[in-house]
Enzyme design. Structure first.
Site, short mmCIF file in Angstrom:
data_model
loop_
_atom_site.label_atom_id
_atom_site.label_comp_id
_atom_site.label_asym_id
_atom_site.label_seq_id
_atom_site.Cartn_x
_atom_site.Cartn_y
_atom_site.Cartn_z
N VAL A 91 0.85 -1.20 0.00
CA VAL A 91 0.00 0.00 0.00
C VAL A 91 0.88 1.24 0.00
O VAL A 91 0.65 2.18 -0.78
CB VAL A 91 -0.98 0.01 1.20
CG1 VAL A 91 -1.63 1.37 1.37
CG2 VAL A 91 -2.04 -1.08 1.04
N VAL A 94 2.55 1.78 -3.44
CA VAL A 94 1.59 2.24 -4.44
C VAL A 94 1.13 3.67 -4.13
O VAL A 94 1.03 4.50 -5.03
CB VAL A 94 0.38 1.28 -4.50
CG1 VAL A 94 -0.77 1.88 -5.30
CG2 VAL A 94 0.81 -0.06 -5.10
N GLU A 95 0.89 3.96 -2.87
CA GLU A 95 0.33 5.26 -2.49
C GLU A 95 1.35 6.40 -2.54
O GLU A 95 1.04 7.48 -3.02
CB GLU A 95 -0.28 5.20 -1.08
CG GLU A 95 -1.55 4.40 -0.99
CD GLU A 95 -2.74 5.09 -1.60
OE1 GLU A 95 -2.66 6.29 -1.93
OE2 GLU A 95 -3.79 4.43 -1.75
N SER A 96 2.56 6.17 -2.01
CA SER A 96 3.50 7.29 -1.86
C SER A 96 4.93 6.98 -2.28
O SER A 96 5.79 7.86 -2.19
CB SER A 96 3.53 7.73 -0.40
OG SER A 96 4.15 6.72 0.41
N TYR A 170 -7.28 -0.63 -8.29
CA TYR A 170 -6.38 -0.32 -7.18
C TYR A 170 -6.01 -1.58 -6.37
O TYR A 170 -4.83 -1.84 -6.15
CB TYR A 170 -7.01 0.76 -6.27
CG TYR A 170 -6.14 1.06 -5.06
CD1 TYR A 170 -5.03 1.89 -5.17
CD2 TYR A 170 -6.42 0.50 -3.82
CE1 TYR A 170 -4.23 2.15 -4.07
CE2 TYR A 170 -5.62 0.76 -2.73
CZ TYR A 170 -4.53 1.59 -2.85
OH TYR A 170 -3.73 1.84 -1.77
#
Length: 186
Positions: A91, A94-96, A170
């Protein structure tokens, strides 16, 4: 257990040394946590996981001390939330891409891209979502909440986390990242 005995005084000692603020139920809870030993295999497994994750994480986090602290914190927060630490790593990637000060076009902040409305919703308006430790606590707790709401369905929980409920792009991206980079076969 000796550690618990050293860290927490007996009930009588605590009452006399802590005065009127002493809480027997709280003391018993803390004693129970300290007196419940983790199996040696758990410590070994944790150490193996951190060791295996250090090399792939070095691509994103250069500083070995920061990398070690981040791995320890991810493992701790994932365990507290009942999540697999590898999913949390995926996560975050993928997110940051492990950037602590990342901000999305929607305004999400930090490692796990937590939306600012959460600090208001939880009544903690002074919380800094760019603080990596706090961001991990929020992100893991939110993901665990969505996992509970979705009756353990990780795909649906990830879609909720991202705000793309009903879509699979996602969750598929997170799961692919987990398998390719952060998965350790049992």
């Amino acid at each position: 257990m000796l550690v618990g005995a050293m860290l927490l005084p007996t009930a009588t000692m605590a009452r006399t040394s802590l005065g009127s603020g002493y809480s027997a139920p709280l003391h018993q809870t803390l004693e129970g946590v300290l007196d419940t030993p983790r199996a040696a295999i758990d410590f070994w497994t944790d150490r193996q996981w951190r060791s295996a994750m250090a090399a792939p994480l070095s691509r994103f986090v250069d500083d070995p001390e920061r990398r070690a602290l981040l791995l320890d914190t991810i493992q701790q927060e994932a365990r507290l939330a009942g999540l697999a630490p590898g999913i949390v790593m995926a996560v975050i990637q993928v997110e940051s891409a492990f950037q602590t000060h990342a901000v999305s076009s929607a305004g999400a902040r930090g490692l796990m891209q937590v939306m600012p409305f959460w600090v208001e919703a939880l009544g903690r308006p002074d919380d800094d979502l760019f603080d990596p430790l706090l961001n991990l606590r929020y992100g893991c707790t939110i993901l665990a909440h969505y996992l509970a709401v979705e009756d353990g369905d990780l795909t649906r929980a990830l879609a909720r986390y991202n705000g793309s409920r009903g879509e699979t792009w996602y969750p598929e991206r997170v799961m692919r990242t987990w398998r390719q980079r952060w998965w350790i076969a049992p």
